[in-house]
Design a protein around this motif. Sequence first.
Motif, mmCIF file in Angstrom:
data_model
loop_
_atom_site.group_PDB
_atom_site.id
_atom_site.type_symbol
_atom_site.label_atom_id
_atom_site.label_comp_id
_atom_site.label_asym_id
_atom_site.label_seq_id
_atom_site.Cartn_x
_atom_site.Cartn_y
_atom_site.Cartn_z
ATOM 1 N N MET A 48 20.039 8.570 -64.109
ATOM 2 C CA MET A 48 21.486 8.599 -63.921
ATOM 3 C C MET A 48 22.116 9.640 -64.848
ATOM 4 O O MET A 48 22.984 10.416 -64.430
ATOM 5 N N ALA A 49 21.653 9.666 -66.109
ATOM 6 C CA ALA A 49 22.179 10.658 -67.044
ATOM 7 C C ALA A 49 21.905 12.061 -66.528
ATOM 8 O O ALA A 49 22.767 12.947 -66.594
ATOM 9 N N TYR A 50 20.695 12.243 -65.981
ATOM 10 C CA TYR A 50 20.315 13.560 -65.467
ATOM 11 C C TYR A 50 21.207 13.968 -64.295
ATOM 12 O O TYR A 50 21.757 15.066 -64.261
ATOM 13 N N ILE A 51 21.372 13.041 -63.334
ATOM 14 C CA ILE A 51 22.148 13.371 -62.134
ATOM 15 C C ILE A 51 23.600 13.661 -62.495
ATOM 16 O O ILE A 51 24.183 14.651 -62.062
ATOM 17 N N LEU A 52 24.173 12.789 -63.340
ATOM 18 C CA LEU A 52 25.565 13.007 -63.729
ATOM 19 C C LEU A 52 25.702 14.308 -64.514
ATOM 20 O O LEU A 52 26.703 15.015 -64.391
ATOM 21 N N GLY A 53 24.666 14.621 -65.304
ATOM 22 C CA GLY A 53 24.692 15.881 -66.047
ATOM 23 C C GLY A 53 24.700 17.072 -65.116
ATOM 24 O O GLY A 53 25.441 18.033 -65.321
ATOM 25 N N VAL A 54 23.862 17.008 -64.060
ATOM 26 C CA VAL A 54 23.790 18.132 -63.121
ATOM 27 C C VAL A 54 25.088 18.252 -62.335
ATOM 28 O O VAL A 54 25.635 19.344 -62.173
ATOM 29 N N THR A 55 25.616 17.115 -61.857
ATOM 30 C CA THR A 55 26.756 17.195 -60.952
ATOM 31 C C THR A 55 28.080 17.376 -61.678
ATOM 32 O O THR A 55 28.946 18.094 -61.195
ATOM 33 N N THR A 56 28.268 16.716 -62.842
ATOM 34 C CA THR A 56 29.568 16.822 -63.501
ATOM 35 C C THR A 56 29.521 17.647 -64.784
ATOM 36 O O THR A 56 30.545 18.173 -65.207
ATOM 37 N N GLY A 57 28.340 17.734 -65.387
ATOM 38 C CA GLY A 57 28.239 18.477 -66.641
ATOM 39 C C GLY A 57 28.891 17.781 -67.816
ATOM 40 O O GLY A 57 29.115 18.376 -68.859
ATOM 41 N N SER A 58 29.191 16.495 -67.642
ATOM 42 C CA SER A 58 29.869 15.777 -68.714
ATOM 43 C C SER A 58 28.899 14.848 -69.426
ATOM 44 O O SER A 58 28.272 13.992 -68.804
ATOM 45 N N THR A 59 28.772 15.024 -70.736
ATOM 46 C CA THR A 59 27.869 14.190 -71.510
ATOM 47 C C THR A 59 28.347 12.746 -71.527
ATOM 48 O O THR A 59 27.553 11.813 -71.386
ATOM 49 N N ALA A 60 29.674 12.574 -71.680
ATOM 50 C CA ALA A 60 30.211 11.220 -71.768
ATOM 51 C C ALA A 60 29.937 10.442 -70.487
ATOM 52 O O ALA A 60 29.477 9.291 -70.522
ATOM 53 N N LEU A 61 30.188 11.088 -69.324
ATOM 54 C CA LEU A 61 29.944 10.407 -68.053
ATOM 55 C C LEU A 61 28.462 10.060 -67.898
ATOM 56 O O LEU A 61 28.120 8.990 -67.404
ATOM 57 N N SER A 62 27.576 10.960 -68.334
ATOM 58 C CA SER A 62 26.135 10.689 -68.261
ATOM 59 C C SER A 62 25.808 9.403 -68.987
ATOM 60 O O SER A 62 25.094 8.542 -68.469
ATOM 61 N N ILE A 63 26.338 9.301 -70.204
ATOM 62 C CA ILE A 63 26.026 8.134 -71.020
ATOM 63 C C ILE A 63 26.592 6.872 -70.373
ATOM 64 O O ILE A 63 25.904 5.847 -70.246
#
Lengths: 309, 369
Positions: A48-63
């Motif tokens: 999930m952290a990886y996908i959110l990182g790729v799609t949004t680029g937001s560290t906070a959202l990844s976490i």
Amino acid sequence: MDFFATLIVSAIAAGMPLLIATLGGILAERAGVINLGIEGMMLLGAVMAYILGVTTGSTALSIVFAMLAGGSLGLLLSFLSVTLRANQIVAGLGITLFSTGLSSYLGKPYGGSQPDISIPDIEFPWLEAIPFVGQIFADLNAMVWASFVLVALLHIFIFYTPWGLHLRAVGDSPSTADAAGIPVYRYQYFMVTLGAMLCGLAGASLILVYTPSWNDGLTSGRGWIAVALIIFARWNPIRAVFCACLFGFFEALGFKLQLYDNTIPPYFLKMMPYITTILVLMFVGWRNRKRPSGKPESLGIPYIREQRI
Amino acid sequence: MDKHLRIPGTQFRIRFFKDTSATNTPWWIAIASVICAFIFSGVFIALNGNDPFLVYGKMLGGAFGSSYGFGETLVKAIPLLLCGLGVSIAYKIAIWNIGAEGQLVMGAIAATAVTIYFPGLGQLSSLSLMVLFGFAAGAFWGLLTAIPRVYFQVNELITSLMLNYVALLLLDYVVFDPWKDPKGYNFPGSPMFTSAQELPVFGDSRLHYGILIALAAVCIYAALVKYSNWGYKLRLLAANPNAARYAGIAVNRQIIIVMLVSGGLAGLAGMAEVSGVAHRLMYGLSPGYGYTAIIVAWLAKLNPWGLIVSSVLCGGVIVGGYSVQLIGLPASMSMIIQGAILFFLIGGEALKAYRFAIVRLPSNLQESG
């Protein structure tokens, strides 16, 4: 910095995901529920952290999403083991198998792309002046510091607050806790889910701090090592720090040895954390032969209110 | 809470009732949980933007739709049956062996060692030596789990799982380094076996004689459990470990024996896989047979005959997982379904007191015509 200082720094760094996952496991087991889904929760958190990182680029959202993913698996585990009173071992295994599949299913379409997210190191230049100890702590990742704070918080919570007392009562003797008016099921649900969120965070930290790319089975058994660490740490957050760092040390040692001596095939060095886990548990068993292991008394036994003990 | 539902037009009715003293799980829970698992996984497939009906159609067609597909399903069912039998023996006495994967790999490595160190043997001697080595290596790997458990009170779950990683790394080592086929264009695998080292196949299919080994193992185990002294001890331990201990059964010795057998059977599966299917030891030999075996065992309720059905079903799920790769989905799809089956199965245990039965109406209530 000398060789040993760098080795210890890399041991702490490698131990950090293990530590966070162990803390999550301790919370669940202190409430009397065995969490064998840690590996799966870490995997789902990582993807999930990886996908959110790729799609949004937001560290906070990844976490946030990694923790939500872990937490939802935690809810599932508590529903199975608390409400349905299912076999907790099989419930955890099922969750791990399920999320191993789900994580590689979700991660596949993003394969290869590198998310532009990471967690920075925190530097304390004034600490550099203190030899060895100061040098170790001068340049650690923010996530490592966060895990240390988490340890302190959980230690205070478990041993110095009324809620912690209730939690320990639930894990040791749920019927007594129930008689004292503590909502046993609510505690179990809450603690398992909170612990599972930490496991999701541990998975996310692998992506955010180590390798910003996804491959199937990324955690490579770290969740299971965390299960062993819970026992090794005697269900105590402070001890968990040292145990996790010891395991991080063996992982780091493998890497270092590979750099200095390339005659040993890397496969054997990679075996080290797994073999160490078994040897350490054997040592713990030998040490515990005459004293209690520190295990919550009712660990793994579903509490049935209508049933007399 | 007896409830009756008349089946219109017949002399039968369905009786729903709650049997609170029930200890065994009714048969319909296994079927219901497989169905629920497919629905549950379907939700995830749909959420990810794929059509679950299309995906399941492909899986079903791939696994059972053609004679080739069904043959593949049976080929996959062989290691699942052997590993599933192995782990179900252990689960019966509450030994949580999840190390079938590693035990399988060790069996495969040992069987390959025979082909490398004794290359010139005839078919019978070479195959029997491979069976022997495969079983022994798997049993040894099982023993490595049993010893920490018995003498150091180490949880066998963790030990057996850690040993999986060790075995897989050992496999990587031998296929990438000392046993790598010099003529294999850098493929991580041992040299191909000679025909004397291969298990024979039925006709021109890929189905090999390993299925006979697997079925024989099931029959022998079923007979031993029912009629032998060892089987009696096993059943007693399964029913009540404390009673078994007071009755003078050496529990620790039984744990060691069970882990030897459990690991040995998984080792046989590894031997059958290299000798019957791959015809060489290679990287990524097992697509997680040892883990799927856990589901095979639970789906069959640890019953040896049930294992035959559940191993074919799970073999079908694996083959179906390969066929969805054609439409661009990962084979790990099958792992999602397997995991879901497992937690629906054990969640379904909560419903075990609820029964239904089809009963004949009393004659005075029977409708005429």
